[in-house]
Design a protein around this motif. Sequence first.
Motif, mmCIF file in Angstrom:
data_model
loop_
_atom_site.group_PDB
_atom_site.id
_atom_site.type_symbol
_atom_site.label_atom_id
_atom_site.label_comp_id
_atom_site.label_asym_id
_atom_site.label_seq_id
_atom_site.Cartn_x
_atom_site.Cartn_y
_atom_site.Cartn_z
ATOM 1 N N HIS A 110 -0.263 6.235 -4.564
ATOM 2 C CA HIS A 110 -1.717 6.149 -4.685
ATOM 3 C C HIS A 110 -2.140 4.771 -5.167
ATOM 4 O O HIS A 110 -1.328 3.958 -5.623
ATOM 5 N N THR A 114 -7.152 6.826 -4.827
ATOM 6 C CA THR A 114 -6.952 7.276 -3.453
ATOM 7 C C THR A 114 -5.470 7.535 -3.220
ATOM 8 O O THR A 114 -4.641 6.649 -3.440
ATOM 9 N N SER A 116 -2.302 8.235 -0.881
ATOM 10 C CA SER A 116 -1.730 8.140 0.458
ATOM 11 C C SER A 116 -0.708 9.238 0.696
ATOM 12 O O SER A 116 -0.465 9.640 1.833
ATOM 13 N N LEU A 152 1.558 8.480 5.767
ATOM 14 C CA LEU A 152 0.804 7.998 4.618
ATOM 15 C C LEU A 152 -0.661 7.938 5.036
ATOM 16 O O LEU A 152 -1.009 7.287 6.023
ATOM 17 N N VAL A 153 -1.512 8.612 4.290
ATOM 18 C CA VAL A 153 -2.919 8.729 4.662
ATOM 19 C C VAL A 153 -3.671 7.461 4.270
ATOM 20 O O VAL A 153 -3.553 6.973 3.137
ATOM 21 N N GLY A 154 -4.454 6.922 5.208
ATOM 22 C CA GLY A 154 -5.289 5.764 4.908
ATOM 23 C C GLY A 154 -4.499 4.469 4.832
ATOM 24 O O GLY A 154 -3.306 4.411 5.116
ATOM 25 N N LYS A 155 -5.193 3.418 4.418
ATOM 26 C CA LYS A 155 -4.572 2.107 4.293
ATOM 27 C C LYS A 155 -3.876 1.984 2.938
ATOM 28 O O LYS A 155 -4.424 2.389 1.913
ATOM 29 N N VAL A 156 -2.683 1.418 2.957
ATOM 30 C CA VAL A 156 -1.906 1.258 1.734
ATOM 31 C C VAL A 156 -2.222 -0.102 1.124
ATOM 32 O O VAL A 156 -2.042 -1.139 1.762
ATOM 33 N N ALA A 173 1.332 -0.234 -3.920
ATOM 34 C CA ALA A 173 0.718 0.985 -4.433
ATOM 35 C C ALA A 173 1.438 1.378 -5.718
ATOM 36 O O ALA A 173 2.323 0.659 -6.198
ATOM 37 N N GLU A 236 -0.884 3.951 11.414
ATOM 38 C CA GLU A 236 -0.505 4.572 10.151
ATOM 39 C C GLU A 236 1.002 4.451 9.945
ATOM 40 O O GLU A 236 1.771 4.277 10.895
#
Length: 259
Positions: A110, A114, A116, A152-156, A173, A236
Amino acid sequence: MDRSKPTTKNGPRWHSLVAKYSLKDLADATLIGCDRFVRVFHLDPGLLVGLWKRAEELAFVVASLHFHQLVERSTLGSAAAPYELPPHTPLLDDSPEYGLHGYQLHIDIHSSGTFSLCSTFRNLFTKKGCIENGYAKLIVIHFQNSAEHLPLVGKVGLSWRTDVFDGCIKSCAVMDLTLLDEYRKPFWCFSSPVCMRPSPSPSGGPHFAGETYCIEHKDAAGTVHVQLVWLEETEEYFIVSLVLYLSTARINRWFGTEY
């Protein structure tokens, strides 16, 4: 803490030392990323230090603290000395000949609230034959089994903000890991900044067209190794392998065994 002074309404009533760091060791710290304003370094355990690129002055400091026994560490220590954990009594391993079994892993990746990744894996095990060179290999996500692979959800990226500037350190992260043993006791816990680095594509499994990366964290208890693939079509990252290498020295202290 000077008890003769009145405490502020919403301030701390008691100081408890949680961790101590020396920024003199920054030359030996690990550079994990940068953007146009800052370079970011990692100091064990779990400290993130940002330095301005132009002046090499301190921009920000962020400490990552795992929640396990954090209340005790935050309240039962003193300003000069941290809270001492109670001595560990070895747990009986009734079947050491079969290796490790019944483990449970929860892992978060995270940044700035947010997440991931937020996943729990149960009934993890490793056979005694997988214990070698001082480590027990615990495979959580198998590279050969695409059904286990996770996105992994979204941009890291690791977001930061000061009073004047803000930015995001790409491919970085915070990883929180909690590994419970077969008795549901916390065997290994940490919270630490991590970063993705380019890595050779693993062999002996499915072929992926995208670029491959790895995330790795290592401390006295063991090593976490995460293998990822960037999928251009969906933009992704996918975790295609997740392996824990547990220190046999720690296992032996924990269970009173002799692996």
